[in-house]
Design a protein around this motif. Sequence first.
Motif: not given
Length: 165
Positions: A6-18, A62-66, A52-57
């Motif tokens: 349901v809804g639109r397909p995501s415009p992003w193709k790839g992986k998250t930075l984290y 690993f979709m969130r972090g700083s 510097k990368v701090e993923p939310d463990t």
Amino acid sequence: MLIKYVGRPSPWKGKTLYNIACNLKNRGEGRVVIRWSFANRYPEKCFYRLTKVEPDTTDPEFMRGSAWGLRVFRGKVYPKETKIETGNRADWRLIPREEEEEFCKLTEKDVYKRPEPPPREMTLPPLLGALYKQHLENKGESVEGPITVSLRLRRTKERNSATDL
């Protein structure tokens, strides 16, 4: 079982930075990453060199972090380390280590140049200039040389500005 999306397909193709950073040594510190949408949108180079990368463990995917990095946007190098706000978008690509040096070199065409501002004055076309000279002579005024008209620029809702006489 039938799965219905349901809804639109995501415009992003790839992986998250984290997700990318968690699979690298030292969480990708010193590596170069690009947002694929920026690479397609702008002809100039846009990338980050991660500092510097701090993923939310607590997030198993690993979709969130700083993340922080040295930013190059449209060929302009930002001197300070900036926080990467869009790391959660699945739009990131890693530049291979052997291609980093060549990719990070900035040439003339890799730097954004602002377009020249529109002219403030213009000369009238020959026929219109002759008609306007004749009109002025009928009123009793004399004019020598080409006639220039100042242009008034106004912003419109379209992308570029329109000119009026």
